[in-house]
Design an enzyme around this catalytic site. Structure first.
Site, PDB file in Angstrom:
ATOM      1  CD  GLU A   8      -3.866   6.050  12.798  1.00  0.00           C
ATOM      2  OE1 GLU A   8      -3.304   7.044  13.312  1.00  0.00           O
ATOM      3  OE2 GLU A   8      -5.029   5.711  13.069  1.00  0.00           O
ATOM      4  CG  ASP A   9      -2.157   1.557  10.367  1.00  0.00           C
ATOM      5  OD1 ASP A   9      -2.927   1.986  11.238  1.00  0.00           O
ATOM      6  OD2 ASP A   9      -2.399   1.572   9.158  1.00  0.00           O
ATOM      7  CG  ASP A  16      -3.702   6.937   2.479  1.00  0.00           C
ATOM      8  OD1 ASP A  16      -3.433   5.726   2.371  1.00  0.00           O
ATOM      9  OD2 ASP A  16      -4.354   7.416   3.424  1.00  0.00           O
ATOM     10  CG  ASP A  59     -23.122  17.132 -24.611  1.00  0.00           C
ATOM     11  OD1 ASP A  59     -24.062  16.475 -24.119  1.00  0.00           O
ATOM     12  OD2 ASP A  59     -22.761  18.231 -24.176  1.00  0.00           O
ATOM     13  CG  HIS A  85       0.875   6.994   4.228  1.00  0.00           C
ATOM     14  ND1 HIS A  85       1.250   6.203   3.187  1.00  0.00           N
ATOM     15  CD2 HIS A  85      -0.393   6.615   4.540  1.00  0.00           C
ATOM     16  CE1 HIS A  85       0.266   5.393   2.863  1.00  0.00           C
ATOM     17  NE2 HIS A  85      -0.759   5.604   3.670  1.00  0.00           N
ATOM     18  CG  HIS A 105      -1.627   1.272   1.486  1.00  0.00           C
ATOM     19  ND1 HIS A 105      -2.483   1.924   0.622  1.00  0.00           N
ATOM     20  CD2 HIS A 105      -1.519   2.080   2.573  1.00  0.00           C
ATOM     21  CE1 HIS A 105      -2.873   3.066   1.166  1.00  0.00           C
ATOM     22  NE2 HIS A 105      -2.296   3.186   2.346  1.00  0.00           N
TER      23      HIS A 105
HETATM   24 MN    MN Z   1      -2.637   4.606   3.997  1.00  0.00          MN
END
Ligand code: MN
Length: 713
Positions: free
Chosen positions: A76-77, A139, A260, A72, A48
């Site tokens: 957080e993870d 992201d 169109d 990134h 990712h």
């Molecule tokens: Mn992410």
């Protein structure tokens, strides 16, 4: 091919000066941090961030953006911290990663998107560096590309809705057209897959039956430009299913009528050529009325520049045509990212990418003033902060707003009764300035009222108006009450009877519309008690017989009544700062005898009875005997001032403040008045309950060896 090398080669292709070692380090760092994690698709998690990095590399962004993309999700993870990133990659990248992390945490809160507009502003305001937003958009794009792997339909829908309402408009806003189109189509597929399928089916049908050939139309338009000696580059595409669907919604037309569905773009060299090309198109094909727009002379809000028109074109197809210069196109397609492309090859060393520096950069490098404007528009939201209620509602406030502004923004009643505030779960002073994303909980109490001190730290008009209004009404009530006490004393002093009747006579004589107005004027000190008493005495010449009767009817009152006790006025319920003020010279405290001076226009200033200033006051008719309310509410704190001399030794100040805090008192202010090598003289303002409280503190300070002398001022 080696994935690491593939990414670095891509970066080198547009930025030969890229710090490959640093990118490699980020690659390895992220691989290791995410090692054991898997994506919902079953892929290793690192795929990712790597894909996000590729999306940004395709936009030719600078290597710090790419490194941020790789890192990134680590904070957080994974177990990695922003401090580690700062140590290994420097403060600039740490700041970018921190910004993206904060945006990610933000989306967890946003269950409801009803406040989409505010949310967009919040995201912008939190992206203090535009690269934070670009990484976030990339992201989101990769997460949307892999949305089908998320098993919960509710979660998929929520992410898609958030994409549609928050990130698509943001991508558009900063001019990232490609990103916007793809995000929009992916969200559309999730939110209305039947709608999208029906449009795709219809397009397929038209391809088979109606000779919908983009290539052939491009060829004919190219021929036309060539024959007019206009060097032009022509491209065309089918519109995205979502834009077709939206047009069907807004124009309320059936798909059959919507002809169109192809759009073409003519890129020329100069603005003048744009109008030339337009002339060629309009003279060769029938114009569809109402579709011509000139964003060349009047650019859109995001500085988009182009000419739009629609004609019945080759093979009798209704087509949309955009005409613009190559430079306008680059800005339209890449948006802010275009700037990095312009900047390639220039030195990146030691460059600070803070928001302001970024703006200066753009100002230096922008090829047009409009380019600069586009960026300053983003900056607009930097004078706002966005905070959450505990329910997740967004409250937008001007920069510098405090908890009291927040409380009033929620509701006037909440503001009026605020007693304390919790910010992100922590009890904080009411004067605390709020930051983006703060969650603010206001604690209220029915018995609480706005405090005059609040006015000093609110910034919103609403809060200020409410506080002022409250103070004004309170002021009048309290001035009236004060006025009544003053008049009681004055009437006794002059051996007259205090009665409503006499007050009415005085109000009339002194030209006040009502007795209340008279009382307020007395309380405020505009009229003295003596003047009021005199006004009740009819002038000898004007004496009317019936008024004399009234005079005679006065009840009998013995002259030797003791006056002192009855003239004491309680200050119970009066709020400091409105009708009464505590004198700065003697700092009166509950428990000691007090008196007041009626200051003209300011209400009553309260002194201790033995205060020199009070004793020297020349107009006794302007003074009042006062008393504290019977039961002192522990809520209100009073300031007592101490003069302290202590030995200049390490730890002296600490011992003093420890002694004070042991008594549950707070130091409000410390001022060094005199300082020699061996002694310090200080003025210490201590917040205490009453005079006994201060007495205890004094006594215990005197026991300290470091204190030379201490006394009340
Ligand atoms: Mn992410």
């Amino acid at each position: 091919m080696d994935k690491k090398q593939e990414l670095i080669d891509k970066l080198k292709s547009y930025d030969p000066s890229v710090d490959a070692a640093l990118v490699e380090r980020a690659f390895d760092f992220s691989t290791k941090a995410h090692a054991s994690q898997l994506r919902a698709s079953g892929d290793p998690y690192f795929s990712h961030p790597l894909q996000v990095a590729h999306i940004l590399a395709d936009l030719k962004l600078d290597s710090h953006s790419i490194i941020t993309a790789l890192l990134h999700d680590t904070v957080e993870d994974t177990l990695e911290t922003i401090e580690t990133i700062q140590k290994q990659f420097g403060p600039e990248i740490a700041q970018l990663v921190d910004g993206v992390t904060k945006l990610t945490q933000l989306e967890l809160q946003s269950e409801q998107t009803k406040q989409a507009e505010n949310f967009r502003k919040l995201v912008l305001a939190m992206s203090s560096d535009i690269r934070v937003l670009l990484v976030k958009l990339a992201d989101r794009l990769h997460n949307m590309r892999t949305l089908q792997f998320i098993s919960s339909p509710e979660k998929r829908r929520r992410i898609a809705r958030e994409t549609m309402e928050i990130y698509v408009p943001l991508a558009e806003r900063i001019g990232m057209q490609h990103l916007k189109d793809e995000l929009e189509d992916l969200a559309f597929a999730e939110l209305n897959s039947e709608g999208r399928d029906s449009i795709l089916n219809r397009l397929k049908f038209l391809h088979e039956t109606a000779h919908l050939q983009v290539d052939e139309i491009i060829a004919e338009l190219s021929e036309l430009m060539k024959s007019s000696d206009l060097p032009a580059q022509i491209s065309g595409r089918e519109k995205t299913p979502y834009s077709i669907w939206k047009k069907m919604q807004t124009k309320n037309i059936a798909f059959e009528q919507l002809s169109d569905i192809m759009a073409f773009r003519i890129l020329v060299n100069t603005a003048q050529d744009c109008y030339h090309a337009l002339g060629v198109i309009h003279s060769n094909y029938s114009v569809v009325p109402g579709r011509f727009k000139d964003y060349l002379s009047t650019p859109k809000a995001n500085n988009y520049q182009s000419i739009h028109t629609a004609v019945i074109g080759p093979f009798n197809h209704r087509i949309e045509i955009q005409i613009r210069t190559r430079e306008m196109h680059q800005i339209a397609e890449l948006g802010v990212a275009a700037h990095w492309e312009y900047k390639q090859g220039k030195t990146h060393e030691g460059r600070q990418y803070s928001w302001l520096r970024g703006l200066l950069e753009i100002l230096e490098h922008a090829s047009s003033p409009e380019e600069f404007l586009e960026h300053t528009k983003l900056e607009m939201f930097h004078d706002q902060v966005f905070c959450f209620t505990p329910q997740g509602d967004l409250i937008s406030l001007p920069n510098g707003a405090t908890t009291i502004d927040f409380a009033y923004a929620v509701h006037s009643e909440v503001g009026d009764h605020t007693i304390s505030a919790r910010i992100n779960g922590r009890q904080m002073p009411l004067r605390t300035v709020l930051h983006n994303g703060d969650q603010v909980e206001i604690v209220t109490s029915k018995s609480q009222n706005p405090s005059p001190t609040w006015e000093r730290f609110v910034v919103t008009g609403k809060a200020r108006t409410r506080i002022r209004r409250f103070i004004r009404t309170q002021q009048r009530l309290q001035f009236c009450e004060m006025g009544r006490s003053i008049l009681h004393k004055a009437f006794r002093h002059e051996d007259e009877v205090y009665s409503e009747k006499n007050l009415e006579i005085a109000a009339k004589a002194l030209k006040y519309p009502s007795v209340e107005d008279l009382l307020a004027a007395v309380g405020e000190g505009v009229v003295t008690g003596t003047e009021v008493v005199h006004a009740t005495r009819p002038e000898p010449i004007q004496k009317q017989p019936d008024e004399q009767e009234a005079f005679l009817e006065k009840p009998y009152k013995p002259k030797d009544t003791p006056k002192q006790e009855q003239t004491t006025t309680s200050i119970k319920g009066l709020i400091s700062g409105i009708a009464i003020h505590y004198a700065g010279c003697c700092h009166p405290l509950p428990g000691e005898p007090i008196a007041g001076i009626v200051a003209t226009g300011r209400g009553v200033t309260i002194h201790t009875k033995d205060c020199e200033v009070f004793k020297a006051f020349p107009e006794p008719e302007r003074t009042l005997d006062l008393a504290w309310e019977d039961s002192i509410s522990s809520e209100e704190k009073h300031v007592g001032r101490l003069k302290v001399t202590f030995f200049n030794k390490p730890g002296s100040l600490a011992s003093m403040s420890t002694a004070i805090s042991k008594h549950g008192a707070n130091i409000a202010n410390i001022k060094v008045t005199h300082r020699t090598t061996d002694f310090w003289d200080l003025l210490v303002d201590v917040e205490v309950k009453d005079v006994h409280h201060l007495g205890n503190i004094l006594a215990s300070l005197r026991t300290l060896s470091i204190i030379n002398s201490v006394e009340r001022v």
